[in-house]
Design an enzyme around this catalytic site. Structure first.
Site, PDB file in Angstrom:
ATOM      1  CG  HIS A 166      -1.891  -1.070   1.287  1.00 50.59           C
ATOM      2  ND1 HIS A 166      -1.599  -2.310   1.796  1.00 50.59           N
ATOM      3  CD2 HIS A 166      -3.175  -1.126   0.880  1.00 50.59           C
ATOM      4  CE1 HIS A 166      -2.673  -3.087   1.704  1.00 50.59           C
ATOM      5  NE2 HIS A 166      -3.644  -2.388   1.157  1.00 50.59           N
ATOM      6  CB  SER A 184      -4.431  -4.567   5.681  1.00 49.22           C
ATOM      7  OG  SER A 184      -4.033  -3.978   4.496  1.00 49.22           O
ATOM      8  CB  ILE A 243       0.926  -6.873  12.331  1.00 51.41           C
ATOM      9  CG1 ILE A 243       1.808  -6.561  13.538  1.00 51.41           C
ATOM     10  CG2 ILE A 243       1.583  -6.394  11.047  1.00 51.41           C
ATOM     11  CD1 ILE A 243       2.168  -5.097  13.694  1.00 51.41           C
TER      12      ILE A 243
HETATM   13  C1  FAD Z   1      -7.441 -11.022   3.501  1.00 52.49           C
HETATM   14  C2  FAD Z   1      -6.266 -10.180   3.885  1.00 52.49           C
HETATM   15  C3  FAD Z   1      -5.684  -9.356   2.947  1.00 52.49           C
HETATM   16  C4  FAD Z   1      -4.587  -8.568   3.293  1.00 52.49           C
HETATM   17  N1  FAD Z   1      -4.008  -7.812   2.335  1.00 52.49           N
HETATM   18  C5  FAD Z   1      -2.907  -7.102   2.649  1.00 52.49           C
HETATM   19  C6  FAD Z   1      -2.235  -6.358   1.665  1.00 52.49           C
HETATM   20  O1  FAD Z   1      -2.614  -6.383   0.492  1.00 52.49           O
HETATM   21  N2  FAD Z   1      -1.172  -5.610   2.019  1.00 52.49           N
HETATM   22  C7  FAD Z   1      -0.720  -5.581   3.301  1.00 52.49           C
HETATM   23  O2  FAD Z   1       0.222  -4.865   3.571  1.00 52.49           O
HETATM   24  N3  FAD Z   1      -1.305  -6.309   4.257  1.00 52.49           N
HETATM   25  C8  FAD Z   1      -2.384  -7.089   3.952  1.00 52.49           C
HETATM   26  N4  FAD Z   1      -2.966  -7.844   4.900  1.00 52.49           N
HETATM   27  C9  FAD Z   1      -2.365  -7.878   6.222  1.00 52.49           C
HETATM   28  C10 FAD Z   1      -1.139  -8.794   6.250  1.00 52.49           C
HETATM   29  O3  FAD Z   1      -1.433 -10.048   5.708  1.00 52.49           O
HETATM   30  C11 FAD Z   1      -0.671  -8.966   7.669  1.00 52.49           C
HETATM   31  O4  FAD Z   1      -0.501  -7.710   8.226  1.00 52.49           O
HETATM   32  C12 FAD Z   1       0.658  -9.683   7.789  1.00 52.49           C
HETATM   33  O5  FAD Z   1       0.678 -10.875   7.045  1.00 52.49           O
HETATM   34  C13 FAD Z   1       0.902  -9.975   9.244  1.00 52.49           C
HETATM   35  O6  FAD Z   1       2.064 -10.734   9.388  1.00 52.49           O
HETATM   36  P1  FAD Z   1       2.410 -11.380  10.776  1.00 52.49           P
HETATM   37  O7  FAD Z   1       3.752 -11.984  10.620  1.00 52.49           O
HETATM   38  O8  FAD Z   1       2.197 -10.407  11.841  1.00 52.49           O
HETATM   39  O9  FAD Z   1       1.287 -12.464  11.021  1.00 52.49           O
HETATM   40  P2  FAD Z   1       1.164 -13.985  10.533  1.00 52.49           P
HETATM   41  O10 FAD Z   1       1.554 -14.128   9.127  1.00 52.49           O
HETATM   42  O11 FAD Z   1      -0.184 -14.441  10.917  1.00 52.49           O
HETATM   43  O12 FAD Z   1       2.263 -14.727  11.379  1.00 52.49           O
HETATM   44  C14 FAD Z   1       2.120 -15.027  12.738  1.00 52.49           C
HETATM   45  C15 FAD Z   1       2.777 -16.358  12.946  1.00 52.49           C
HETATM   46  O13 FAD Z   1       2.922 -16.613  14.328  1.00 52.49           O
HETATM   47  C16 FAD Z   1       2.734 -17.989  14.554  1.00 52.49           C
HETATM   48  N5  FAD Z   1       2.403 -18.188  15.945  1.00 52.49           N
HETATM   49  C17 FAD Z   1       1.331 -17.727  16.607  1.00 52.49           C
HETATM   50  N6  FAD Z   1       1.376 -18.087  17.889  1.00 52.49           N
HETATM   51  C18 FAD Z   1       2.501 -18.796  18.056  1.00 52.49           C
HETATM   52  C19 FAD Z   1       3.106 -19.453  19.170  1.00 52.49           C
HETATM   53  N7  FAD Z   1       2.532 -19.417  20.366  1.00 52.49           N
HETATM   54  N8  FAD Z   1       4.259 -20.134  18.984  1.00 52.49           N
HETATM   55  C20 FAD Z   1       4.839 -20.168  17.767  1.00 52.49           C
HETATM   56  N9  FAD Z   1       4.318 -19.556  16.685  1.00 52.49           N
HETATM   57  C21 FAD Z   1       3.153 -18.882  16.830  1.00 52.49           C
HETATM   58  C22 FAD Z   1       1.617 -18.324  13.606  1.00 52.49           C
HETATM   59  O14 FAD Z   1       1.593 -19.716  13.317  1.00 52.49           O
HETATM   60  C23 FAD Z   1       1.974 -17.482  12.388  1.00 52.49           C
HETATM   61  O15 FAD Z   1       2.745 -18.183  11.445  1.00 52.49           O
HETATM   62  C24 FAD Z   1      -4.066  -8.621   4.592  1.00 52.49           C
HETATM   63  C25 FAD Z   1      -4.650  -9.474   5.524  1.00 52.49           C
HETATM   64  C26 FAD Z   1      -5.727 -10.256   5.193  1.00 52.49           C
HETATM   65  C27 FAD Z   1      -6.315 -11.175   6.197  1.00 52.49           C
END
Ligand code: FAD
Ligand code: FAD
Lengths: 468, 584
Positions: free
Chosen positions: B148, B440, B438
């Protein structure tokens, strides 16, 4: 990178490709090469270990591999070269067509030949194409994949299965899975009539007490990791789920048997015009596509129910390619010999619908149109003058599918000619059903009076055509 | 911890929030209770529906001074979540296990992986723990892949700051890590004259946020630039810096580069508890045993609040908001170009728009919608969601063949009730840093989030000494699809397995599958192979290559084929062998 010169390249070593290669050799084409992705010939038949193949051609009940062996066994002695474990990646049309092939043994090579036969078969419709809502767990397979797992890899895909769609492969897998100790809870079909052959309903479901639920579909797949069950619901006339009819079915496996789609990536890339109904190339009486020198046969053209018809089509394409090569040698190709001079000749827009009846490089096309209760007819166009000039034992072979089932149906091919409409062929079918192809032959001499257009009609007395 | 003045402030806040709950026409009858500690509001009680639970959370978050909301309200009519998996079963420590680390990162989504890669520059023992069988198994595999521009978030919010900064860093990161990235811009269309009239205000917000080059277009200019756009459009804004990437490839690349630089990644390892002594975190407990750590970074996505609760004092609640996406056949998608979306005053307050955009693989993609769901594993796609998405975007692109859908999937946004990113040291356990909420634009912000976390660690007193020979570059292994003929011939010459095509739809060779399984972050499941190679992503959806990929996995991993799974424990593919054991 190496380039090999040939007279004819056949892409795909299934029943269509094998019959085509053999027919071309018999008709005197010197250098014929079959390129096959798998490590053996036979195509999808290799995994069809049930019997019932060849009733028509051999008057025997063969298994898939036995049927395939009838053709594959003749390949070496016929002097057909085979390149196995090799996938055609691209077909580039030109005066000499080029086929880019990637193989484990061969490496990356180009085959160059004036004629190419496309015989890549088909693939299965998937869950994604049906857009079944729910989770995306393990345990959702297409019927053909299950067939391969069970029959070739020796793997059992689950313990309790439901089958979505009553296509033949699904019916056959219902029986096969039952025999392997997998409980088949039922077959769910969204249409009001079954999708497979009556024979298969009787032998694969009825004989094993597996219920067939018509006008019913899966509305939700429960997961999220492995299938935990499905929700099924009855559908209305527009195939929309009827609220309140939902029912949960416990299962760990969903087998999807919802139809096949011709495999035409290569054809599309080569600029061959595709028919939106069959989803295969538009072909003529010798199964030549809209690109001169490119032929197509078998499930690439339209999905066949009987392998015997596939082999027949292969023979037509093989002979057609031989005829084309002979014309070319004599400087009489559709491209008027220009092909030999070096300019690529591509008729029809890439991937577009061909306009039947258009003058296509000096050739006068006679369009073949689906009429009453006909979903499609193949070939979609013929060169009537050319076909009329063939010996009487080489009729024009038409295949059609009906839209609606019916009993004691009159199948009529009618030609339009300067002297009025003429009946080119007629046959009476005891029953017609959408899953079953109807084959009609038109004798060359009947085309003699200058036929300019052909229509196929099926007029039935009614009934559901379910000849049970 | 809380001083007396702050206790007074808490009490004042409690009265305000309680008054709001009591005055709510929708919620007052439930007599919900609010408590406030250190600016964190906890709401308790029982309502009927899940939507009411969520509404109460938002209401509690509205007052100024509310730091976060812990929502402990139960919904009488919502059965307890059934899908939410238990943590992975206890198991032995994995090869290379360490009992002690400087930093433990919880979660290997794009955020955890980006942080790990940033940490890998320094002389530290860094361990990443991920409960799934692969990286990018949470939100990071199920999103739009959009980078974005940063025009949506409220000025001054963390989202605004980190999105704009992240967007600017993206090109460099993707170049270093050999990840696809395109920058074709984004058009936000308005459909009424009133909405068109506020476009200049939107541009002003973009300017405040620091988004470069925002333009306001009139209808004619829009239709000239986006020929497929609806003639009903009344205007548009254009953000040239909007881009697209492959979210799981980026996550994998971050993780691989981190591992190449010495970070240890343990998959199928879940943090089940935190050790806190004297107000400081001293380590994590996992299903494979404890790891002592001086700093713990929680990048646990949808489970970040569970990790927070492991300190004994939950600091916020995450409520899953599901979004469904539909993907179209690339043959029908037409040539790739800018993304388009809708903009207007009637937009939902949270998770506004989504869009119609081209994935880096050239597929048109529409979505997502937004739906609050109680279950943290409920990524089901519903007919209603697909219908909504298709209706919405075919309104913007009326000529697009809406029937050419080849796949639909859903992801869960990990939203807090404050709706901003929550990136801050825990106020309850020293050494623990929350990287939560975290949603979008989390992907777009990832490079900047990693920078910020490093700054927070510095402020917490970590000693960061650069390691010698840090290697910022990572290269993607070769892929047969799309290679020029000459290069392909050479590759096949070198290794004939590149000539054996395993996946016919996407033209993936056996060599690519083996490379994925032997990679720095090894693929051990069919879906992990799919994410790395595209095998199974095409029109036949793995029907053809599935058996072959399973066989190669079995061979490479030295396991029976029956032990191969789709996506880790529970997602078994085979119930055993057939009676005859097959032909081969
Ligand atoms: C439909 C949709 C569309 C989106 N589109 C966009 C977009 O176009 N552009 C954008 O910037 N953002 C977008 N987002 C947001 C973006 O996907 C997220 O912000 C980003 O992927 C978050 O990353 P993360 O690593 O925080 O979370 P995640 O990818 O969910 O990673 C968290 C990880 O922690 C692990 N975990 C959890 N608890 C534990 C534990 N106790 N022990 C070990 N491991 C654990 C989980 O298994 C997981 O793998 C979108 C989200 C959605 C749902
Ligand atoms: C799963 C399945 C089960 C079936 N079961 C039955 C049945 O029980 N009874 C029945 O009568 N009919 C059955 N059919 C119908 C059957 O497909 C046809 O009768 C017949 O096998 C079609 O022959 P074909 O040569 O056109 O295609 P196929 O048999 O599919 O052969 C096509 C060949 O082309 C090869 N190929 C494809 N693309 C390339 C490429 N790019 N490069 C190199 N080689 C390539 C393939 O590997 C394959 O060997 C089944 C079809 C399917 C898909």
């Amino acid at each position: 990178m190496k380039t090999h010169e040939r007279d004819l390249i056949v892409i795909g070593g299934g029943p269509a490709g094998l019959a085509a290669a053999l027919a071309a050799r018999e008709a005197g084409v010197p250098r014929v090469t079959v390129v096959e992705r798998d490590h053996e010939l036979g195509g999808i038949l290799q995994q069809c270990i049930h019997d019932g193949f060849g009733n028509f051609l051999f008057r025997e009940r063969l298994t898939g591999p036995e049927y395939a062996a009838r053709f594959a066994g003749r390949i070496p002695e016929a002097g057909v070269e085979t390149v196995l474990d090799a996938m055609a990646l691209e077909v580039r049309p030109g005066p000499e067509h080029e086929v880019l092939v990637s193989g484990a043994e061969s490496g990356l090579v180009t085959f160059r030949a004036p004629a190419v036969i496309l015989a890549m078969g088909c693939r299965e419709r998937t869950r994604a194409q049906l857009l079944i809502p729910g989770h995306r767990p393990a345990g959702v397979f297409t019927a053909g994949t299950v067939q391969r797992y069970v029959n070739i890899e020796g793997l059992r895909p689950g313990r309790r299965a439901v089958i979505l769609g009553s296509g033949d492969i699904g019916l056959i897998m219902a029986r096969r899975l039952t025999l392997e100790g997998v409980e088949v809870e039922g077959v769910y079909e969204i249409m009001p009539h079954p999708g497979g052959l009556t024979r298969n309903i009787v032998q694969c479901l009825d004989d094993y007490g597996i219920p067939l639920h018509l006008s019913t579909t899966i509305t939700f797949i429960h997961g999220p990791k492995r299938v935990q069950g499905v929700t099924v619901a009855r559908v209305d006339a527009d195939r929309r789920p009827i609220p309140g009819t939902e029912r949960h079915v416990d299962c760990d496996t969903v087998v999807i048997s919802a139809g096949l789609i011709p495999e035409n990536e290569l054809s599309r890339g080569a600029g061959v015009a595709l028919d939106p109904v069959t989803r295969g190339p538009v072909v003529d009486d010798r199964l030549e596509t809209t690109v001169p020198g490119l032929f197509a046969c078998g499930n690439v053209v339209h999905v066949h129910d009987l392998v015997d018809y596939v082999s027949m089509g292969g023979t037509i394409a093989g002979r057609g390619a031989a005829e084309y090569l002979a014309e070319r040698a004599a400087g009489r190709t559709a491209a008027g010999g220009a092909g030999a001079a070096g300019e690529p000749v591509v008729a029809g827009e890439p991937g577009a619908v061909a306009e039947p009846g258009v003058v296509d490089a000096k050739r006068e096309w006679c369009p073949v149109e689906p009429g009453e209760n006909v979903a499609y007819v193949v070939p979609q166009r013929i060169d009537a003058r050319r076909a009329a000039g063939r010996p009487q034992d080489r009729p024009v072979q038409f295949f059609l599918r009906v839209r609606e089932p019916g009993r004691s149906a009159d199948v009529t091919m009618t030609g339009r000619s300067p002297g009025g409409d003429v009946v080119l062929a007629h046959r009476r079918e005891r029953a017609v059903r959408p899953p079953e192809m109807v084959a009609v032959k038109v004798r060359p001499d009947s085309l003699a009076p200058g036929v300019t257009a052909i229509r196929a009609d099926v007029r039935a007395k009614g009934g559901d055509g379910d000849g049970r | 911890m809380a001083t007396d003045p702050s206790r007074a402030a808490d009490e004042a806040l409690r009265l305000e929030v309680q008054a709001d709950l009591d005055a709510s026409p929708e919620l007052s009858r439930y007599r919900l209770r609010a408590a406030v500690d250190d600016g964190v509001v906890t709401v308790v009680g029982e309502v009927e529906t899940w939507d009411e639970v969520v509404a109460a959370g938002y209401l509690a978050a509205e007052r100024r001074g509310v730091r976060e909301v812990v929502n402990a309200i139960r919904a009488a009519r919502v059965p307890p979540p059934v899908l939410e998996a238990a943590w992975p079963a206890p198991g032995p420590p994995l090869p290379g296990w360490v009992a002690q680390a400087d930093v433990v990162v919880i979660g290997a989504g794009v955020i955890g992986a980006a942080i790990a890669r940033e940490l890998s520059r320094y002389r530290l023992t860094v361990v990443v723990l991920e409960r799934s069988s692969d990286v990018a198994c949470g939100a990071s595999k199920a999103n739009n892949g959009m980078v974005h521009p940063g025009i949506d978030p409220e000025p001054g919010s963390l989202k605004a700051i980190l999105n704009v900064r992240g967007n600017a860093l993206f090109e460099g990161v993707c170049r270093e890590l050999d990840v696809p990235f395109t920058r074709d811009g984004f058009y936000g269309l308005t459909l009424t004259p009133e909405d068109a009239a506020i476009l200049p205000l939107l541009k002003a917000r973009g300017d405040v946020n620091g988004v470069p080059g925002v333009e306001v277009l009139d209808r004619e200019e829009l239709l000239r630039r986006v020929p497929g756009a609806t003639p009903r459009a009344t205007g548009a804004f254009f953000c040239p810096t909007a881009g697209m990437t492959s979210p799981y490839k980026l996550t994998l690349a971050y993780a691989e580069n981190a591992v190449a630089n010495g970070v240890r990644l343990f998959l199928e390892t879940a943090v089940v508890g935190l050790d806190v002594e004297g107000g400081r975190v001293t380590g994590v407990r996992t299903n494979r045993g404890p790891i002592a750590a001086r700093w713990v970074i929680s990048a646990a996505g949808i489970y970040a609040d569970r990790v927070s609760a492991m300190t004994g004092h939950q600091e916020f609640t995450i409520h899953p908001r599901r979004g469904a996406l539909v993907i179209f056949d690339h043959q029908e998608s037409g040539p790739a170009g800018a993304s388009v979306g809708w903009f207007g005053l009637g937009m939902p307050k949270h998770s506004k728009g989504g869009g119609a955009m081209f994935t880096v693989d050239g597929n048109m993609e529409w979505g997502p919608d937004a739906e609050e769901v109680p279950d943290r594993e409920d990524t089901a796609v519903t007919t209603e969601a697909v219908g909504q998405v298709v209706d919405k975007f075919s309104g913007l692109l009326p000529e697009f063949p809406r029937n050419a859908v080849i796949a639909a999937f859903a992801g869960l946004r990990a939203a807090t009730y404050k709706e901003d990113f929550h990136i801050a040291p825990s106020r309850r356990a020293g050494g623990l840093i929350h990287v939560a909420g975290i949603q979008s634009p989390g992907l777009a912000s990832a490079p900047a989030v990693a920078e910020m976390v490093l700054d927070l660690l510095r402020a917490e007193g970590i000693l960061l000494i650069e390691r010698d020979g840090w290697q910022p570059r990572r290269t993607e292994p070769p892929h047969v699809a799309g290679l020029p003929q000459g290069a392909l011939a050479e590759l096949v010459e070198r290794d004939p397995a590149y000539g054996r095509i395993v996946c016919r739809c996407e033209t993936v060779s056996e060599a690519e599958v083996r490379a994925a399984i032997r990679g720095l972050v090894p693929a051990t499941t069919v879906d992990a192979v799919k994410r790395r190679t595209r095998a199974g992503m095409g029109r036949c959806q793995g029907g053809f290559c599935g058996p072959r990929v399973a066989a190669i996995l079995a061979e490479e991993l030295g396991r029976p084929t029956t032990a191969i799974t789709k996506e880790g424990p529970g997602s078994w593919l085979f119930a055993g062998r057939t009676r005859e054991g097959g032909l081969t």
